[in-house]
Design an enzyme around this catalytic site. Structure first.
Site, PDB file in Angstrom:
ATOM      1  CG  ASP A  67      -1.665   0.571   4.253  1.00  0.00           C
ATOM      2  OD1 ASP A  67      -0.983  -0.077   3.435  1.00  0.00           O
ATOM      3  OD2 ASP A  67      -2.425   1.481   3.915  1.00  0.00           O
ATOM      4  CG  ASN A 136     -11.872   7.714   1.824  1.00  0.00           C
ATOM      5  OD1 ASN A 136     -10.704   7.710   1.452  1.00  0.00           O
ATOM      6  ND2 ASN A 136     -12.330   6.884   2.742  1.00  0.00           N
ATOM      7  CG  HIS A 138      -7.790   6.168   2.176  1.00  0.00           C
ATOM      8  ND1 HIS A 138      -8.796   5.231   2.183  1.00  0.00           N
ATOM      9  CD2 HIS A 138      -6.895   5.737   1.226  1.00  0.00           C
ATOM     10  CE1 HIS A 138      -8.518   4.298   1.300  1.00  0.00           C
ATOM     11  NE2 HIS A 138      -7.381   4.575   0.707  1.00  0.00           N
ATOM     12  CD  GLU A 143     -10.670   4.842   5.407  1.00  0.00           C
ATOM     13  OE1 GLU A 143     -10.371   5.650   4.506  1.00  0.00           O
ATOM     14  OE2 GLU A 143     -11.251   3.769   5.168  1.00  0.00           O
TER      15      GLU A 143
HETATM   16  C1  F6R Z   1      -2.241   1.119   0.117  1.00  0.00           C
HETATM   17  C2  F6R Z   1      -2.750   2.339   0.701  1.00  0.00           C
HETATM   18  C3  F6R Z   1      -3.913   3.057   0.125  1.00  0.00           C
HETATM   19  C4  F6R Z   1      -3.945   3.103  -1.394  1.00  0.00           C
HETATM   20  C5  F6R Z   1      -5.202   3.850  -1.864  1.00  0.00           C
HETATM   21  C6  F6R Z   1      -5.303   3.882  -3.364  1.00  0.00           C
HETATM   22  O1  F6R Z   1      -1.109   0.654   0.821  1.00  0.00           O
HETATM   23  O2  F6R Z   1      -2.228   2.742   1.679  1.00  0.00           O
HETATM   24  O3  F6R Z   1      -3.915   4.368   0.642  1.00  0.00           O
HETATM   25  O4  F6R Z   1      -2.798   3.746  -1.866  1.00  0.00           O
HETATM   26  O5  F6R Z   1      -6.327   3.213  -1.344  1.00  0.00           O
HETATM   27  O6  F6R Z   1      -5.541   2.579  -3.824  1.00  0.00           O
HETATM   28  P1  F6R Z   1      -5.601   2.242  -5.400  1.00  0.00           P
HETATM   29  O7  F6R Z   1      -4.236   2.524  -5.911  1.00  0.00           O
HETATM   30  O8  F6R Z   1      -5.945   0.777  -5.442  1.00  0.00           O
HETATM   31  O9  F6R Z   1      -6.643   3.124  -5.974  1.00  0.00           O
END
Ligand code: F6R
Length: 240
Positions: A67, A136, A138, A143
């Site tokens: 992303d 959440n 994701h 989301e």
């Molecule tokens: C990042 C992504 C997100 C993160 C997720 C966890 O490219 O796609 O899905 O992997 O938000 O983020 P952290 O590791 O910061 O808790």
């Protein structure tokens, strides 16, 4: 799903890096699907370390990231392109032309999403996709929703996702409201998936992902349907 229990964040990172290294060694022209965020930082540090010691060669590797924020260009310190350069690409012998992220400053988001799918297809698909897990549920920036969004698309970020990511910005208003993300189908097409999870704050959601109902309200729960998922989680994330 295979669940590998790690002692702590450090141990989780080494185990994830070991799995990615095995792919790189076994198939030197692997296509790696990569993630950003806090969870994977030490994994990338470990890969850099092994590269510097002469154990890994990235010269034929391609990467596609999950992303990118909409509205941030690649020089912006908060963009995921900057993150990837800073945390990995600048320190290994990867050819930057073989590293792909969605273009967050495109004039035509829909076309960019379509192009991104084509890039992945032309590379022959993702060999191993690294994922982190949002609070959440994701994965990528898919989301919680009424339905699973299939392919690369533009998403409005939830307020709690923006708040979780605000730690990387000076002010909350600077946190983008939209992102381009691989869709659930894009992620599920990866030949292998490695989900990295650390910390007590992820324990509840990880439990839902691993053993709750498969529902778009917990996007990561779809991973139960993938034939080749490895979850590497530390004790704190697995205690429930
Ligand atoms: C990042 C992504 C997100 C993160 C997720 C966890 O490219 O796609 O899905 O992997 O938000 O983020 P952290 O590791 O910061 O808790």
């Amino acid at each position: 799903m295979r669940i590998i229990k790690a002692k702590n964040y450090h141990d989780m990172s080494r185990k994830v890096a070991n799995i990615l290294s095995a792919h790189i060694i076994l198939k030197p022209n692997s296509v790696l699907g990569l993630a950003t965020g806090s969870t994977v930082i030490e994994t990338y540090n470990q890969l850099i370390d092994w590269y510097q010691k002469g154990d890994l060669d990235f010269s034929m590797i391609s990467t596609v990231n999950l992303d990118e924020y909409v509205g941030l260009n690649s020089d912006d310190k908060q963009s995921y392109r900057y993150y990837m350069n800073h945390h990995l690409f600048d320190h290994i012998n990867i050819c930057k032309k073989h590293t792909f992220l969605p273009n967050g400053i495109t004039a035509d988001v829909e076309k960019e999403c379509h192009n991104y799918e084509e890039i992945i297809r032309n590379l022959g698909g993702v060999d191993v996709q690294l994922l982190g897990l949002g609070h959440n549920g994701h994965i990528g920036f898919n989301e919680p929703n009424k339905a699973f969004e299939q392919i690369t698309h533009c998403v409005t970020l939830e307020e709690n996702t923006r708040m979780a990511n605000a730690r990387f910005f000076d002010r909350m208003e600077q946190v983008p409201t939209h992102a381009i993300t691989m869709g659930i189908k894009t992620i599920m097409q990866a030949k292998q998936i490695v989900l990295a999870v650390s910390g007590t704050d992820k324990a509840d959601i990880l439990n839902k992902v691993l053993s709750g109902p498969i529902t778009p309200h917990v996007p990561g729960s779809i991973l139960q349907m993938h034939p080749n998922v490895i979850v590497v989680a530390d004790e704190a994330a697995l205690e429930h």
